[in-house]
Scaffold this motif. Structure first.
Motif, PDB file in Angstrom:
ATOM      1  N   LEU A  34       1.050  -1.060  -0.161  1.00 56.52           N
ATOM      2  CA  LEU A  34      -0.071   0.122   0.047  1.00 56.52           C
ATOM      3  C   LEU A  34       1.019   1.179   0.038  1.00 56.52           C
ATOM      4  O   LEU A  34       1.606   1.465   0.878  1.00 56.52           O
ATOM      5  CB  LEU A  34      -1.035  -0.132   1.124  1.00 56.52           C
ATOM      6  N   THR A  35       0.923   1.863  -1.158  1.00 61.49           N
ATOM      7  CA  THR A  35       1.763   3.008  -1.278  1.00 61.49           C
ATOM      8  C   THR A  35       1.066   4.322  -1.599  1.00 61.49           C
ATOM      9  O   THR A  35      -0.259   4.260  -2.093  1.00 61.49           O
ATOM     10  CB  THR A  35       2.889   2.993  -2.267  1.00 61.49           C
ATOM     11  N   GLY A  36       1.474   5.563  -1.446  1.00 58.24           N
ATOM     12  CA  GLY A  36       1.005   6.822  -1.792  1.00 58.24           C
ATOM     13  C   GLY A  36       1.286   7.819  -0.864  1.00 58.24           C
ATOM     14  O   GLY A  36       2.337   8.061  -0.327  1.00 58.24           O
ATOM     15  N   GLY A  37       0.361   8.833  -0.643  1.00 55.83           N
ATOM     16  CA  GLY A  37       0.401  10.022   0.198  1.00 55.83           C
ATOM     17  C   GLY A  37      -0.824  10.183   1.189  1.00 55.83           C
ATOM     18  O   GLY A  37      -1.560   9.578   0.927  1.00 55.83           O
ATOM     19  N   GLY A  38      -0.528  10.977   2.010  1.00 59.83           N
ATOM     20  CA  GLY A  38      -1.723  11.397   2.925  1.00 59.83           C
ATOM     21  C   GLY A  38      -1.726  10.244   3.949  1.00 59.83           C
ATOM     22  O   GLY A  38      -0.650   9.461   3.928  1.00 59.83           O
ATOM     23  N   LEU A  59       3.904  -4.094   3.082  1.00 63.62           N
ATOM     24  CA  LEU A  59       4.408  -2.717   3.176  1.00 63.62           C
ATOM     25  C   LEU A  59       3.531  -1.651   3.075  1.00 63.62           C
ATOM     26  O   LEU A  59       2.806  -1.582   2.186  1.00 63.62           O
ATOM     27  CB  LEU A  59       5.391  -2.565   1.925  1.00 63.62           C
ATOM     28  N   VAL A  60       3.638  -0.723   3.926  1.00 67.61           N
ATOM     29  CA  VAL A  60       2.600   0.420   3.874  1.00 67.61           C
ATOM     30  C   VAL A  60       3.764   1.716   3.778  1.00 67.61           C
ATOM     31  O   VAL A  60       4.730   1.743   4.584  1.00 67.61           O
ATOM     32  CB  VAL A  60       1.732   0.641   5.160  1.00 67.61           C
ATOM     33  N   TYR A  61       3.508   2.637   2.761  1.00 61.49           N
ATOM     34  CA  TYR A  61       4.589   3.632   2.561  1.00 61.49           C
ATOM     35  C   TYR A  61       3.844   5.053   2.156  1.00 61.49           C
ATOM     36  O   TYR A  61       3.002   5.099   1.126  1.00 61.49           O
ATOM     37  CB  TYR A  61       5.371   3.487   1.541  1.00 61.49           C
TER      38      TYR A  61
END
Length: 189
Positions: A34-38, A59-61
């Motif tokens: 799970l990636t991205g922003g906020g 993975l969480v980024y």
């Protein structure tokens, strides 16, 4: 997004800019990313299991916000196949209510890293490879916290708990921490 069970090659789940919750009892074969922003939050549900071979389990980024991972059981094999990795620009939090077990060199059970605060709350962490830390938390401006009930490492240079903060406080609370390899400290903070 709500998922129940998934299998296959590559990523079992590869999502961007959304929070994800799995149904209780899910079995996931393959890595979850799970990636991205906020604010990004991954909740694997109760009695759930992630199994990943030659790849990190979870993975969480978040490039500019909070990253949160809640897991039950995670099992990985292979070099650098971390159990749970959480990176958040502001905050990173990993919660593991079951057992996170890794079987490879450089395969930390749980890693939480942030420029702000970082926290790990774990029941049982087991690593068998060299340089595979049980719980590794690092932060910058906020609190770095590790709470672990049981931690066991078997490889060389594989600390049980490693907590580092470049600009704030560090808090470690643990039950049993057992290391068996050469130069493997129980707790470094």
């Amino acid at each position: 997004v709500v998922c129940s069970e998934t299998t296959g090659q590559g990523y079992a789940l590869n999502a961007r800019n959304t929070s994800v919750a799995f149904a209780d009892g899910a079995t996931v074969s393959g890595p979850v990313r799970l990636t991205g922003g906020g604010r990004l939050e991954l909740d694997l549900g109760e009695d759930s299991r992630v199994i990943a071979a030659n790849a990190p389990g979870v993975l969480v980024y978040s490039a500019d916000g909070q990253a949160i991972a809640r897991v039950d059981d995670v099992v990985t094999t292979g070099t650098a196949a971390y159990g749970v990795q959480v990176f958040g620009a502001q905050d990173a939090r990993a919660e593991a209510t079951g057992t996170v077990r890794t079987g490879g060199a450089l395969a930390h059970a749980v890693l939480a890293r942030s420029a702000g605060s970082a926290a790990i709350d774990a029941n049982e962490l087991i690593t068998t490879g060299d340089q595979a830390v049980g719980a590794l938390a690092s932060g910058g401006a906020g609190l770095v916290s590790v709470e672990a009930n049981r931690v066991s490492t078997q490889g060389n240079f594989a600390d049980g708990i490693f907590a580092l903060n470049t600009g704030g406080d560090v808090r470690v609370s643990s039950g049993t921490v057992a290391t068996r390899g050469v130069d493997s400290d129980g707790v470094q903070a």
